[in-house]
Enzyme design. Structure first.
Site, PDB file in Angstrom:
ATOM      1  N   ARG A 172      10.639  38.481  27.237  1.00 58.39           N
ATOM      2  CA  ARG A 172       9.483  37.275  26.080  1.00 58.39           C
ATOM      3  C   ARG A 172       8.141  37.935  26.756  1.00 58.39           C
ATOM      4  O   ARG A 172       7.184  37.655  26.773  1.00 58.39           O
ATOM      5  CB  ARG A 172       9.631  36.278  26.144  1.00 58.39           C
ATOM      6  CG  ARG A 172      10.509  36.155  24.907  1.00 58.39           C
ATOM      7  CD  ARG A 172      11.209  35.023  24.622  1.00 58.39           C
ATOM      8  NE  ARG A 172       9.661  34.468  23.134  1.00 58.39           N
ATOM      9  CZ  ARG A 172       9.499  33.617  22.380  1.00 58.39           C
ATOM     10  NH1 ARG A 172      10.800  32.482  22.966  1.00 58.39           N
ATOM     11  NH2 ARG A 172       9.335  33.541  21.502  1.00 58.39           N
ATOM     12  N   CYS A 230       4.863  27.273  26.716  1.00 54.94           N
ATOM     13  CA  CYS A 230       6.587  27.878  26.408  1.00 54.94           C
ATOM     14  C   CYS A 230       6.242  29.433  24.811  1.00 54.94           C
ATOM     15  O   CYS A 230       5.216  29.502  24.520  1.00 54.94           O
ATOM     16  CB  CYS A 230       7.762  27.597  26.715  1.00 54.94           C
ATOM     17  SG  CYS A 230       7.518  25.880  24.942  1.00 54.94           S
TER      18      CYS A 230
END
Length: 275
Positions: A172, A230
């Site tokens: 990611r 995050c």
């Protein structure tokens, strides 16, 4: 004080003169609601806390899990029996992310004695119960600001002037995949530091020295300001906790990638970090 506690340590303290208030924060991204699992069996005395509804505000421009209103959060904690002068222990299903979110919120709002049950429910070998406790009202009143908090501009600046760690999976970070947010990639200048590398196969945190070595290799050597983000501020709290175990204080960008990527004016970097 260590920010984590083993199952055996908790079992001993739970029958001692100052038993901790125990919070069950079982949650899984995209998974079933944790309340059903809690009602099917939980540690004796544990009060369920809903991450989506009680440890976060409504999703929107601030991200998928923006911080809750402090007063609303305080009311939830008081209903759970949290007192300023009593220790708190938090656990989840084992991943540690949700428990770390509760730990961070309590620490950020001024509670000084909060620990995460290392390994979560899976580490517990005692009996479970289906009895729902009715704790006496607590007296905890939030005073935000005890831990570092970043907004988007602060995260961008820290990526340039200090160290900004990206706690998501490496794919990611690189932008290879993005299953949730508008676009893949990372904040320019951020360093990939997947949360999964902070724990062992059982979900327990690595030893403090091992974590310190890991973060030092990433640039967190005690000489620079550190921040973490995050996807939506949940696994990032877990990384802040890991840094705390390693002896490093770090700020959390609570809006994280879900806030950053929703703003088309903000730059996006892709690919591996430069060497």
């Amino acid at each position: 004080m260590k920010p984590i506690i083993t199952a055996s340590e908790y079992q001993s303290e739970s029958t001692g003169p100052r038993p901790p208030v125990l919070l069950d924060v079982r949650w899984q991204l995209g998974g079933p609601h944790g309340r059903a699992a809690y009602e099917a069996g939980h540690l004796p005395g544990a009060v369920f806390v809903d991450l989506d509804a009680e440890l976060a505000g409504p999703p929107g421009s601030g991200g998928r899990h923006p911080l809750p209103d402090p007063e609303a959060f305080g009311a939830v904690m008081r209903r759970a029996g949290v007192r300023r002068d009593a220790p708190v222990v938090v656990y989840d299903g084992g991943q540690g992310w949700a428990a770390a979110r509760a730990w961070w919120l309590l620490r950020w709002t001024g509670h000084e004695d909060v620990r995460v049950l290392d390994g979560g429910l899976a580490a517990w070998t005692g009996e479970l119960t289906t009895t729902i406790p009715a704790p006496a009202e607590g007296d905890f009143r939030p005073e935000p600001g005890a831990l570092g908090l970043l907004d988007a501009d602060g995260a961008a600046e820290l990526a340039r002037s200090g160290l900004l760690l990206d706690a998501r999976a490496a794919e990611r970070y690189r932008g290879d995949v993005e299953p949730i947010d508008r676009v893949g990639g990372h904040i320019p200048g951020a360093v990939s530091a997947p949360t999964s590398e902070n724990v062992d196969a059982e979900g327990r945190f690595l030893a403090a020295g091992t974590l310190a070595s890991r973060f030092s290799a990433l640039g967190a050597d005690g000489t620079t300001e550190v921040g973490v983000y995050c996807g939506s501020g949940v696994s990032g709290a877990h990384e802040v906790l890991a840094l705390e175990i390693a002896g490093q204080r770090a700020a959390l960008y609570a809006g994280s990638w879900s806030e950053w990527s929703a703003d088309e004016s903000r730059p996006v970097a892709t690919g591996p970090a430069p060497h």
